[in-house]
Write a protein that holds these residues in place. Structure first.
Motif, mmCIF file in Angstrom:
data_model
loop_
_atom_site.group_PDB
_atom_site.id
_atom_site.type_symbol
_atom_site.label_atom_id
_atom_site.label_comp_id
_atom_site.label_asym_id
_atom_site.label_seq_id
_atom_site.Cartn_x
_atom_site.Cartn_y
_atom_site.Cartn_z
ATOM 1 N N ALA A 198 0.820 -1.221 0.000
ATOM 2 C CA ALA A 198 0.000 0.000 0.000
ATOM 3 C C ALA A 198 0.849 1.266 0.000
ATOM 4 O O ALA A 198 0.307 2.361 -0.147
ATOM 5 N N ALA A 199 2.152 1.135 0.152
ATOM 6 C CA ALA A 199 3.010 2.330 0.072
ATOM 7 C C ALA A 199 3.079 2.798 -1.375
ATOM 8 O O ALA A 199 2.845 2.031 -2.312
ATOM 9 N N SER A 200 3.421 4.061 -1.547
ATOM 10 C CA SER A 200 3.579 4.598 -2.906
ATOM 11 C C SER A 200 5.011 4.375 -3.373
ATOM 12 O O SER A 200 5.952 4.325 -2.581
ATOM 13 N N PHE A 226 12.664 9.896 -16.531
ATOM 14 C CA PHE A 226 11.498 9.089 -16.881
ATOM 15 C C PHE A 226 11.213 8.202 -15.678
ATOM 16 O O PHE A 226 11.415 6.995 -15.684
ATOM 17 N N ASN A 227 10.719 8.809 -14.593
ATOM 18 C CA ASN A 227 10.514 8.085 -13.341
ATOM 19 C C ASN A 227 9.247 7.242 -13.375
ATOM 20 O O ASN A 227 8.216 7.662 -13.923
ATOM 21 N N LEU A 228 9.332 6.106 -12.771
ATOM 22 C CA LEU A 228 8.207 5.165 -12.701
ATOM 23 C C LEU A 228 7.478 5.349 -11.383
ATOM 24 O O LEU A 228 8.120 5.465 -10.328
ATOM 25 N N ARG A 229 6.151 5.321 -11.425
ATOM 26 C CA ARG A 229 5.370 5.525 -10.204
ATOM 27 C C ARG A 229 4.223 4.526 -10.123
ATOM 28 O O ARG A 229 3.725 4.026 -11.144
ATOM 29 N N LYS A 230 3.853 4.256 -8.864
ATOM 30 C CA LYS A 230 2.624 3.499 -8.609
ATOM 31 C C LYS A 230 2.103 3.984 -7.270
ATOM 32 O O LYS A 230 2.857 4.007 -6.284
ATOM 33 N N PRO A 231 0.831 4.337 -7.177
ATOM 34 C CA PRO A 231 0.323 4.934 -5.939
ATOM 35 C C PRO A 231 0.271 3.961 -4.761
ATOM 36 O O PRO A 231 0.439 4.370 -3.621
ATOM 37 N N SER A 232 0.074 2.675 -5.054
ATOM 38 C CA SER A 232 -0.093 1.718 -3.972
ATOM 39 C C SER A 232 0.438 0.357 -4.428
ATOM 40 O O SER A 232 -0.176 -0.297 -5.278
ATOM 41 N N VAL A 233 1.576 -0.047 -3.883
ATOM 42 C CA VAL A 233 2.193 -1.296 -4.359
ATOM 43 C C VAL A 233 1.587 -2.505 -3.659
ATOM 44 O O VAL A 233 1.040 -2.416 -2.556
#
Lengths: 117, 114
Positions: free
Chosen positions: A16-18, A74-81
């Motif tokens: 649930a962490a970003s 070109f950073n990769l993101r995900k709001p909730s892993v």
């Protein structure tokens, strides 16, 4: 010569962490940018790619990446892993020229993501 | 059907031996590649073939010789294996020469040289 830098070697997060994984490249011309993922024991799969247009790119499994030309990033993101996101993530870049060594896909050294349940 | 398939998946052999890894793709792509992934997971291109012709040949010892009998196959032959050749070798293919399009990877062939 083109190069790709991934700042983090190993990132450990709780579920649930970003997530944000950094990627910077060095290339003076038009670039095509990719993020690939390698799950444990598996082959590389494409997460997302940027060729042109909207600099915010959405990929599979809720991942997105933002192309910031001025920062060569070109950073990769995900709001909730999730635990299932545990994998190695590779940023890659190739120049806009087609064919020959200038079209060669250059990979960063990868960032290992470990997600604790 | 596996899009890009490599054989063998695992290979353990002695120094000095000669070995081959085979790769086949059923995607109809014109371009195929060999990448080497070392123990630190660093991926580096070795060779690229477009329609059976060599287009990329990075700094790789000449003990490594790729062979492309047709555009669906790209095999890698390694002579006189050395300890430093231990790695995972990935075959890949793409529709557009030079890797501008998406690369489709095989599952890798883990080579261990003793």
């Amino acid at each position: 010569a083109q190069s790709v830098s991934q700042h983090n070697h190993h990132v450990i997060l709780s579920e649930a962490a970003s997530l944000e994984l950094g990627c910077n490249y060095s290339y003076g011309g038009t670039v095509n940018l990719f993020w690939y993922v390698q799950y444990p024991g598996q082959h590389l799969q494409l997460l997302l790619k940027y060729f042109s247009g909207d600099p915010l790119v959405k990929g599979i499994k809720g991942f997105e990446a933002e192309f910031i030309k001025s920062k060569f990033s070109f950073n990769l993101r995900k709001p909730s892993v999730q635990w299932s996101d545990t994998a190695e993530y590779f940023c890659a870049v190739t120049g806009g020229n087609y064919g020959g060594s200038q079209g060669n896909l250059i990979f960063g050294k990868g960032t290992k993501l470990s997600v604790k349940p | 059907d596996t899009a890009v398939s490599q054989t063998p998946k695992y290979l353990v052999t002695q120094m000095g031996n000669d070995k081959s890894i085979k790769c086949e793709q059923n995607l109809g792509h014109d371009t195929m590649y060999w990448y080497k992934q070392d123990s630190k997971k660093f991926l580096k291109i070795m060779f690229s073939y477009n329609n059976k012709e060599l287009i990329i040949n990075e700094t790789v010892p000449n003990r490594f010789s790729p062979k492309s009998p047709d555009k669906a196959h790209l095999n890698l032959h390694i002579n006189s294996l050395e300890l430093g050749d231990s790695a995972v070798y990935f075959c890949a293919s793409s529709q557009v020469a030079g890797g501008v399009g998406e690369l489709f990877f095989g599952e890798g062939s883990r080579l261990t040289v003793l």
